[in-house]
Design a protein around this motif. Structure first.
Motif, mmCIF file in Angstrom:
data_model
loop_
_atom_site.group_PDB
_atom_site.id
_atom_site.type_symbol
_atom_site.label_atom_id
_atom_site.label_comp_id
_atom_site.label_asym_id
_atom_site.label_seq_id
_atom_site.Cartn_x
_atom_site.Cartn_y
_atom_site.Cartn_z
ATOM 1 N N ASN A 223 0.850 -1.114 -0.063
ATOM 2 C CA ASN A 223 0.089 -0.077 0.098
ATOM 3 C C ASN A 223 0.868 1.123 -0.111
ATOM 4 O O ASN A 223 0.803 2.233 -0.887
ATOM 5 N N SER A 226 2.942 1.678 -3.177
ATOM 6 C CA SER A 226 2.126 2.103 -4.502
ATOM 7 C C SER A 226 1.820 3.467 -4.230
ATOM 8 O O SER A 226 1.516 4.314 -5.292
ATOM 9 N N GLU A 227 1.437 4.038 -3.183
ATOM 10 C CA GLU A 227 1.077 5.455 -2.863
ATOM 11 C C GLU A 227 2.226 6.289 -3.294
ATOM 12 O O GLU A 227 2.157 7.259 -3.934
ATOM 13 N N LYS A 230 3.276 7.115 -6.980
ATOM 14 C CA LYS A 230 2.640 7.994 -7.776
ATOM 15 C C LYS A 230 3.088 9.272 -7.988
ATOM 16 O O LYS A 230 3.161 10.057 -8.969
ATOM 17 N N ILE A 254 -4.707 -3.312 -4.869
ATOM 18 C CA ILE A 254 -3.985 -2.031 -4.127
ATOM 19 C C ILE A 254 -3.403 -1.451 -5.376
ATOM 20 O O ILE A 254 -3.615 -0.192 -5.393
ATOM 21 N N ARG A 257 -6.201 0.471 -7.392
ATOM 22 C CA ARG A 257 -6.800 1.623 -6.772
ATOM 23 C C ARG A 257 -5.816 2.801 -6.714
ATOM 24 O O ARG A 257 -6.086 3.872 -6.659
ATOM 25 N N LYS A 258 -4.565 2.511 -6.850
ATOM 26 C CA LYS A 258 -3.566 3.589 -6.876
ATOM 27 C C LYS A 258 -3.516 4.194 -8.365
ATOM 28 O O LYS A 258 -2.420 4.988 -8.683
#
Length: 281
Positions: A223, A226-227, A230, A254, A257-258
């Motif tokens: 999580n 991956s965030e 960005k 996950i 969603r990112k």
């Protein structure tokens, strides 16, 4: 005591202690002490061992019988055809992680200058293997452990790629790069807090806990990374993860969603989804 007698006695002792592949362990430890290849032992079975060799063999045997990993005892491990120093400050490189390297190399041209961020340096096996095969790449590798970064630097020198890699002592929570990357790669701690206590003693009692478990549900770093990716990645850019068994569906969710697209996986030799990667556009 001859070489053959030493191997036989050691094998029997390790088997009684419940060590898997006892004969191979016995041979590899003795080959290391004698500074020869394992197969060379078979050509000199009748050769007597010196007192100091027997003494060191007994020391190795004691450590292995207590489930200390063979790689820590020998101090080295081979990964992707390269030699790496290892100690208890770093996770032991696993063969399945070679699939992560192969996947990146198969998707990447050697003729292009790329910037790569590796998250979780450990022994340096991932960035060093990439640097050896992508000579134009500029690689940054971060780890929260200062001891790991120090050892990875040694391994980069050992493998002749220290000019290609910048090692940074920082965790992903705090790391703030001053550049964007074309590729981000990580083999994060993915054993959950609940699963950790059930691991084999070689891992539980010897490998660094922060390199094995996220002390959470197993998905914390997927999580977080991956965030972070960005803002760290150029567009288009790629994110590669190693996976634990049965983690693919949730990690895919996950990444989706990112905002990652074209998410793909590679299976290992046991037919487990071992690598996942996707693009950010």
């Amino acid at each position: 005591m001859t070489i053959l007698e030493g191997i036989q006695l050691t094998t029997e002792y390790l088997e009684k202690k419940g060590i898997d592949s006892a004969r191979m362990n016995a041979e590899l430890m003795l080959a290391h002490i004698l500074k020869c290849k394992r197969l060379d032992l078979y050509l000199q079975f009748d050769k007597p061992l010196k007192d100091e060799e027997v003494s060191l063999y007994r020391e190795f045997l004691k450590r292995r019988s207590q489930f200390e990993p063979l790689q820590y005892i020998l101090g080295t491990v081979e990964f992707y055809g390269l030699e790496f120093k290892v100690n208890r400050s770093v996770l032991i490189p696993r063969p399945e992680t070679e699939i992560l390297i192969e996947t990146i190399l198969n998707n990447t041209s050697k003729e292009v200058s790329l910037t790569i961020l590796d998250i979780g340096t450990g022994s340096g096996n991932i960035p060093i293997s990439l640097a050896r095969n992508l000579p134009l790449a500029k690689i940054t590798s971060i780890d929260i452990s200062g001891s790991a970064v120090e050892l990875a630097n040694e391994n980069a020198v050992l493998n002749g790629v220290n000019e290609n890699i910048t090692f940074v002592n920082a965790g992903i929570d705090e790391y703030a790069p001053d550049e964007k990357f074309d590729i981000i790669v990580s083999n994060p701690p993915y054993v959950s807090k609940d699963e950790y206590q059930n691991l084999q003693p070689e891992i539980l009692n010897y490998e660094p806990i922060e390199a094995v478990t996220d002390n959470n549900d197993g998905f914390y770093f997927y999580n977080l990374i991956s965030e972070k990716a960005k803002s760290f990645l150029r567009r288009p850019g790629s994110l590669y993860f190693e996976l634990g068994a049965e983690l693919f569906p949730e990690v895919k969710n996950i990444m989706e969603r990112k905002g990652f697209e074209k998410i793909t996986f590679k299976k290992d030799y046991l037919n487990i989804e071992r690598v996942i990667y996707g693009e950010l556009n």
